[in-house]
Motif scaffolding. Structure first.
Motif, PDB file in Angstrom:
ATOM      1  N   VAL A 259      -2.175  12.707   6.375  1.00  0.00           N
ATOM      2  CA  VAL A 259      -1.748  11.444   6.967  1.00  0.00           C
ATOM      3  C   VAL A 259      -1.765  11.536   8.494  1.00  0.00           C
ATOM      4  CG1 VAL A 259       0.225   9.856   7.176  1.00  0.00           C
ATOM      5  CG2 VAL A 259      -0.433  10.752   4.940  1.00  0.00           C
ATOM      6  N   ALA A 260      -1.559  12.734   9.016  1.00  0.00           N
ATOM      7  CA  ALA A 260      -1.572  12.938  10.469  1.00  0.00           C
ATOM      8  C   ALA A 260      -2.909  12.526  11.087  1.00  0.00           C
ATOM      9  CB  ALA A 260      -1.269  14.398  10.792  1.00  0.00           C
ATOM     10  N   TYR A 261      -3.992  12.556  10.286  1.00  0.00           N
ATOM     11  CA  TYR A 261      -5.308  12.148  10.777  1.00  0.00           C
ATOM     12  C   TYR A 261      -5.462  10.629  10.816  1.00  0.00           C
ATOM     13  CZ  TYR A 261      -6.879  16.970  10.515  1.00  0.00           C
ATOM     14  OH  TYR A 261      -7.019  18.317  10.714  1.00  0.00           O
ATOM     15  N   GLY A 262      -4.492   9.923  10.301  1.00  0.00           N
ATOM     16  CA  GLY A 262      -4.532   8.467  10.332  1.00  0.00           C
ATOM     17  C   GLY A 262      -4.298   7.852   8.974  1.00  0.00           C
ATOM     18  N   LYS A 263      -3.437   6.841   8.955  1.00  0.00           N
ATOM     19  CA  LYS A 263      -3.201   6.080   7.732  1.00  0.00           C
ATOM     20  C   LYS A 263      -3.268   4.604   8.072  1.00  0.00           C
ATOM     21  CE  LYS A 263       1.845   5.562   7.397  1.00  0.00           C
ATOM     22  NZ  LYS A 263       1.842   4.102   7.442  1.00  0.00           N
ATOM     23  N   ILE A 264      -3.409   3.782   7.053  1.00  0.00           N
ATOM     24  CA  ILE A 264      -3.415   2.337   7.241  1.00  0.00           C
ATOM     25  C   ILE A 264      -2.002   1.948   7.697  1.00  0.00           C
ATOM     26  CG2 ILE A 264      -3.750   0.106   6.096  1.00  0.00           C
ATOM     27  CD1 ILE A 264      -5.624   1.624   4.101  1.00  0.00           C
ATOM     28  N   PRO A 265      -1.876   1.229   8.831  1.00  0.00           N
ATOM     29  CA  PRO A 265      -0.540   0.939   9.377  1.00  0.00           C
ATOM     30  C   PRO A 265       0.427   0.313   8.374  1.00  0.00           C
ATOM     31  CG  PRO A 265      -2.231   0.266  10.929  1.00  0.00           C
ATOM     32  CD  PRO A 265      -2.942   0.688   9.659  1.00  0.00           C
ATOM     33  N   GLU A 266      -0.073  -0.535   7.481  1.00  0.00           N
ATOM     34  CA  GLU A 266       0.798  -1.219   6.512  1.00  0.00           C
ATOM     35  C   GLU A 266       1.223  -0.324   5.345  1.00  0.00           C
ATOM     36  OE1 GLU A 266      -1.702  -4.216   8.645  1.00  0.00           O
ATOM     37  OE2 GLU A 266      -2.113  -2.294   7.721  1.00  0.00           O
ATOM     38  N   ALA A 267       0.623   0.849   5.225  1.00  0.00           N
ATOM     39  CA  ALA A 267       0.905   1.720   4.074  1.00  0.00           C
ATOM     40  C   ALA A 267       2.210   2.499   4.236  1.00  0.00           C
ATOM     41  CB  ALA A 267      -0.248   2.695   3.859  1.00  0.00           C
ATOM     42  N   VAL A 268       2.914   2.647   3.121  1.00  0.00           N
ATOM     43  CA  VAL A 268       4.094   3.503   3.048  1.00  0.00           C
ATOM     44  C   VAL A 268       3.598   4.869   2.583  1.00  0.00           C
ATOM     45  CG1 VAL A 268       6.268   3.877   1.819  1.00  0.00           C
ATOM     46  CG2 VAL A 268       5.588   1.568   2.466  1.00  0.00           C
ATOM     47  N   HIS A 269       4.121   5.939   3.177  1.00  0.00           N
ATOM     48  CA  HIS A 269       3.682   7.282   2.798  1.00  0.00           C
ATOM     49  C   HIS A 269       4.688   7.901   1.829  1.00  0.00           C
ATOM     50  CE1 HIS A 269       3.132  11.739   3.952  1.00  0.00           C
ATOM     51  NE2 HIS A 269       2.256  11.403   3.030  1.00  0.00           N
ATOM     52  N   ILE A 270       4.248   8.120   0.596  1.00  0.00           N
ATOM     53  CA  ILE A 270       5.037   8.864  -0.403  1.00  0.00           C
ATOM     54  C   ILE A 270       4.080   9.889  -1.000  1.00  0.00           C
ATOM     55  CG2 ILE A 270       6.467   8.800  -2.476  1.00  0.00           C
ATOM     56  CD1 ILE A 270       6.856   5.786  -2.039  1.00  0.00           C
ATOM     57  N   LYS A 271       4.324  11.161  -0.726  1.00  0.00           N
ATOM     58  CA  LYS A 271       3.430  12.197  -1.241  1.00  0.00           C
ATOM     59  C   LYS A 271       3.352  12.148  -2.766  1.00  0.00           C
ATOM     60  CE  LYS A 271       5.530  15.412   1.228  1.00  0.00           C
ATOM     61  NZ  LYS A 271       5.899  16.646   1.916  1.00  0.00           N
ATOM     62  N   MET A 272       2.173  12.470  -3.289  1.00  0.00           N
ATOM     63  CA  MET A 272       1.943  12.428  -4.736  1.00  0.00           C
ATOM     64  C   MET A 272       3.044  13.167  -5.502  1.00  0.00           C
ATOM     65  SD  MET A 272      -1.406  13.709  -6.806  1.00  0.00           S
ATOM     66  CE  MET A 272      -1.490  13.691  -8.582  1.00  0.00           C
ATOM     67  N   GLY A 273       3.405  14.338  -5.043  1.00  0.00           N
ATOM     68  CA  GLY A 273       4.415  15.141  -5.736  1.00  0.00           C
ATOM     69  C   GLY A 273       5.806  14.534  -5.735  1.00  0.00           C
TER      70      GLY A 273
ATOM     71  N   LEU B 284       0.842  -1.196   0.000  1.00  0.00           N
ATOM     72  CA  LEU B 284       0.000   0.000   0.000  1.00  0.00           C
ATOM     73  C   LEU B 284       0.871   1.238   0.000  1.00  0.00           C
ATOM     74  CD1 LEU B 284      -2.428  -1.116   2.853  1.00  0.00           C
ATOM     75  CD2 LEU B 284      -2.734  -1.458   0.416  1.00  0.00           C
ATOM     76  N   VAL B 285       0.506   2.219  -0.842  1.00  0.00           N
ATOM     77  CA  VAL B 285       1.223   3.493  -0.885  1.00  0.00           C
ATOM     78  C   VAL B 285       0.205   4.609  -0.714  1.00  0.00           C
ATOM     79  CG1 VAL B 285       2.764   5.003  -2.195  1.00  0.00           C
ATOM     80  CG2 VAL B 285       2.959   2.508  -2.449  1.00  0.00           C
ATOM     81  N   ASP B 286       0.367   5.390   0.355  1.00  0.00           N
ATOM     82  CA  ASP B 286      -0.511   6.512   0.656  1.00  0.00           C
ATOM     83  C   ASP B 286       0.124   7.764   0.059  1.00  0.00           C
ATOM     84  OD1 ASP B 286      -1.922   8.644   1.941  1.00  0.00           O
ATOM     85  OD2 ASP B 286      -2.447   7.296   3.583  1.00  0.00           O
ATOM     86  N   VAL B 287      -0.576   8.416  -0.875  1.00  0.00           N
ATOM     87  CA  VAL B 287      -0.002   9.562  -1.592  1.00  0.00           C
ATOM     88  C   VAL B 287      -0.522  10.911  -1.088  1.00  0.00           C
ATOM     89  CG1 VAL B 287       0.467   8.200  -3.666  1.00  0.00           C
ATOM     90  CG2 VAL B 287      -1.690   9.444  -3.500  1.00  0.00           C
TER      91      VAL B 287
END
Length: 101
Positions: A33-47, A24-27
């Motif tokens: 993301v500070a409001y909550g993301k799926i624990p398994e997700a990696v955070h890479i901003k869209m930009g 999972l990639v959270d863009v």
């Protein structure tokens, strides 16, 4: 225009709860993301996606996530054009009912 593969948030939740490994990639932006993301997700901003494609493996299927599913769909279109395997989480985090951190 190419068809973008989609997955329902409920399906992502069900598969995670079953112990399946999903990529999972959270863009979303940092403040979202500070409001909550799926624990398994990696955070890479869209930009940052164009500069970070080297972190992604073309043989792996990635599920992209944003707030409502629009930005992640655009990321999927972009990465598909480069030969990556992508799935958009339709409805985004607004529709996701599973565990977040």
């Amino acid at each position: 225009m190419e068809e973008i593969k989609e997955i329902a948030p409920e399906e992502v939740q069900k598969r995670l709860e079953a112990g399946e490994t999903l990529f999972l990639v959270d863009v979303r932006e940092d403040e979202e993301v500070a409001y909550g993301k799926i624990p398994e997700a990696v955070h890479i901003k869209m930009g940052e996606i164009p500069a970070k494609t080297d972190l992604l493996d073309k043989d792996t299927e990635y599920i992209f996530i944003c707030r409502s599913g629009m930005r992640s769909e655009n990321v999927c279109r972009y990465l598909n054009s480069l030969g990556y395997k992508t799935v958009n989480m339709a409805g985004g985090m607004l529709q996701y009912q599973g565990k977040t951190e």
